[in-house]
Design an enzyme around this catalytic site. Structure first.
Site, PDB file in Angstrom:
ATOM      1  N   LYS A 202       0.868  -1.180   0.000  1.00 19.50           N
ATOM      2  CA  LYS A 202       0.000   0.000   0.000  1.00 19.50           C
ATOM      3  C   LYS A 202       0.907   1.232   0.000  1.00 19.50           C
ATOM      4  CE  LYS A 202      -3.602   2.132   2.935  1.00 19.50           C
ATOM      5  NZ  LYS A 202      -3.999   2.288   4.359  1.00 19.50           N
ATOM      6  N   HIS A 221      -6.387   1.973  14.494  1.00 25.96           N
ATOM      7  CA  HIS A 221      -6.745   0.622  14.038  1.00 25.96           C
ATOM      8  C   HIS A 221      -5.599  -0.327  14.351  1.00 25.96           C
ATOM      9  CE1 HIS A 221      -4.075   2.067  10.911  1.00 25.96           C
ATOM     10  NE2 HIS A 221      -3.873   0.812  10.540  1.00 25.96           N
ATOM     11  N   ASP A 223      -3.706  -3.588  12.270  1.00 28.21           N
ATOM     12  CA  ASP A 223      -3.674  -4.159  10.919  1.00 28.21           C
ATOM     13  C   ASP A 223      -4.249  -5.574  10.994  1.00 28.21           C
ATOM     14  OD1 ASP A 223      -2.491  -1.824  10.072  1.00 28.21           O
ATOM     15  OD2 ASP A 223      -0.454  -2.652   9.986  1.00 28.21           O
ATOM     16  N   HIS A 277      -2.611   1.668  16.231  1.00 30.43           N
ATOM     17  CA  HIS A 277      -1.832   2.800  15.715  1.00 30.43           C
ATOM     18  C   HIS A 277      -2.704   3.673  14.823  1.00 30.43           C
ATOM     19  CE1 HIS A 277      -1.467  -0.503  12.820  1.00 30.43           C
ATOM     20  NE2 HIS A 277      -1.261   0.398  11.864  1.00 30.43           N
TER      21      HIS A 277
HETATM   22  O1  LIG Z   1       1.433   5.731   7.405  1.00 32.26           O
HETATM   23  C1  LIG Z   1       1.769   5.016   8.348  1.00 32.26           C
HETATM   24  O2  LIG Z   1       2.849   5.170   8.949  1.00 32.26           O
HETATM   25  C2  LIG Z   1       0.857   3.909   8.824  1.00 32.26           C
HETATM   26  C3  LIG Z   1      -0.268   3.596   7.897  1.00 32.26           C
HETATM   27  C4  LIG Z   1      -1.143   2.495   8.390  1.00 32.26           C
HETATM   28  O3  LIG Z   1      -1.232   2.247   9.560  1.00 32.26           O
HETATM   29  C5  LIG Z   1      -1.893   1.665   7.442  1.00 32.26           C
HETATM   30  O4  LIG Z   1      -1.959   2.000   6.251  1.00 32.26           O
HETATM   31  O5  LIG Z   1      -2.428   0.617   7.875  1.00 32.26           O
HETATM   32 FE   LIG Z   2      -1.918   0.229   9.885  1.00 33.73          FE
END
Ligand SMILES: O=C(O)CCC(=O)C(=O)O
Ligand SMILES: [Fe+2]
Length: 335
Positions: A202, A221, A223, A277
């Site tokens: 991503k 959230h 992951d 996070h």
């Molecule tokens: O941008 C970030 O450092 C974390 C992004 C994130 O937590 C995610 O895309 O699941």
């Molecule tokens: Fe994340």
């Protein structure tokens, strides 16, 4: 179709000090109010070049239990490979909007691959200050190049190169976590599907925002994958929750940020903890991040590993196909 892009909202705001109401978080979430100021969270930093492999393994296991998040330095991914990944991803988001829209995710497909804006359904209808691009980079048979940008021309090579280096890191992490559970070194990876496990890349694109204290990039959230391996650019933005408070996570150039995801928490029957996070955004600078989610195939069933449950340690989680888990998570349906 979902055509409102945060990139467009942001560029229209260049001389405006306000933002649309749907981006303004409730006070209970606003980073200006809810971030512990003046302290950066020192999540464990693990040196992969340490010749004492036992120690490195022990550090991975402890960090996965106690923090669910850690950073790896002196790993085997060349800094040039990381820089190339960042350069081509940055160049993609700088393309004209019409060209990016050619990679837009298909609204009728259940796949999350493609260029898009909103991922999770948010209960209060709020929106995150972020656009994204998702595409798989592994296994080769699952890759859909329709979602890999043709511009810049080196996009494919840079992503393949980074993806190639990632395997060694994944194997080392999963081996340590497996042994830390009292399993054989390869058992945790095999339980997740072995070499068929999906590596889903991503790119998060967080444009500058006139009111960074009021908005979030990605809201709080965990992951849902097994583990996440992430590189950010230099702009501060990742926060982790510790003892019910939000802290900035220190940015370390060239480090890999590891998140324990829900499926490892489940497989370990709760021994390893998925980390809560979120991300904040900057007033002046564009933040990017490149997480790669290591996850089971959609039909693969994950529950507590059978060797880790018995009469004294009953399963704390249901066993589910990963696609069903993901559907509930994205639609905020209880698991
Ligand atoms: O941008 C970030 O450092 C974390 C992004 C994130 O937590 C995610 O895309 O699941
Ligand atoms: Fe994340």
């Amino acid at each position: 179709m979902d055509t409102l892009r945060v990139q467009n909202v942001a560029s229209e705001r260049d001389n405006i000090e306000s933002i649309p109401a749907e981006f303004v978080r409730l006070e209970t979430e606003q980073p200006g109010i809810t971030t512990v100021q003046g302290i950066q969270l020192e999540v464990p930093i693990i040196d992969f070049s340490n010749p004492d492999e036992e120690k490195v393994m022990h550090e991975i296991v402890e960090a996965s239990r106690e923090w669910g998040m850690f950073q790896i330095v002196n790993h085997e991914i060349p800094s040039q490979a990381i820089k190339n990944l960042q350069d081509v991803g940055t160049a993609f988001f700088e393309l004209p909007q019409e060209e990016k829209e050619q990679y837009a995710k298909d609204p009728d497909s259940s796949s999350i691959e493609g260029y898009g804006t909103m991922l999770q359904k948010e209960v209060d209808g709020k929106k995150g200050w972020v656009d994204h691009l998702f595409h798989k980079i592994w296994p080769p048979s699952d890759i859909n190049y329709r979602f890999w940008p043709k511009n810049p021309p080196s996009y494919r090579e840079a992503n393949e190169e980074y993806g190639k280096h990632l395997h060694g890191v994944v194997d080392k992490l999963l081996k340590s976590m497996s042994i830390g559970l009292g399993l054989e070194g390869d058992e945790l990876k095999e339980y997740g599907g072995g070499d068929k496990m999906v590596h889903l890349l991503k790119i998060n694109y967080y444009p500058p925002c006139p009111c960074p204290d009021l908005v979030l990039g990605v809201p709080g959230h965990t992951d849902m994958c097994f583990i996440t391996i992430l590189v950010p650019n230099h702009v501060q933005g990742l926060q982790a929750s510790r003892d019910d408070h939000w802290y900035d996570v220190k940015y370390i150039p060239n480090a890999l940020v590891i998140h324990i995801g829900d499926q490892i928490e489940i497989a370990s029957n709760g021994k390893y903890k998925a980390v809560l996070h979120r991300t904040t955004v900057s007033k002046e600078e564009t933040r990017f991040s490149w997480p790669v989610f290591i996850e089971p195939q959609p039909d693969h069933v994950i529950g507590p590993h059978p060797k880790l449950v018995n009469q004294d340690n009953p399963p704390k989680y249901k066993s589910k196909m990963y696609k069903d888990y993901a559907y509930c998570k994205l639609n905020k349906i209880p698991q």
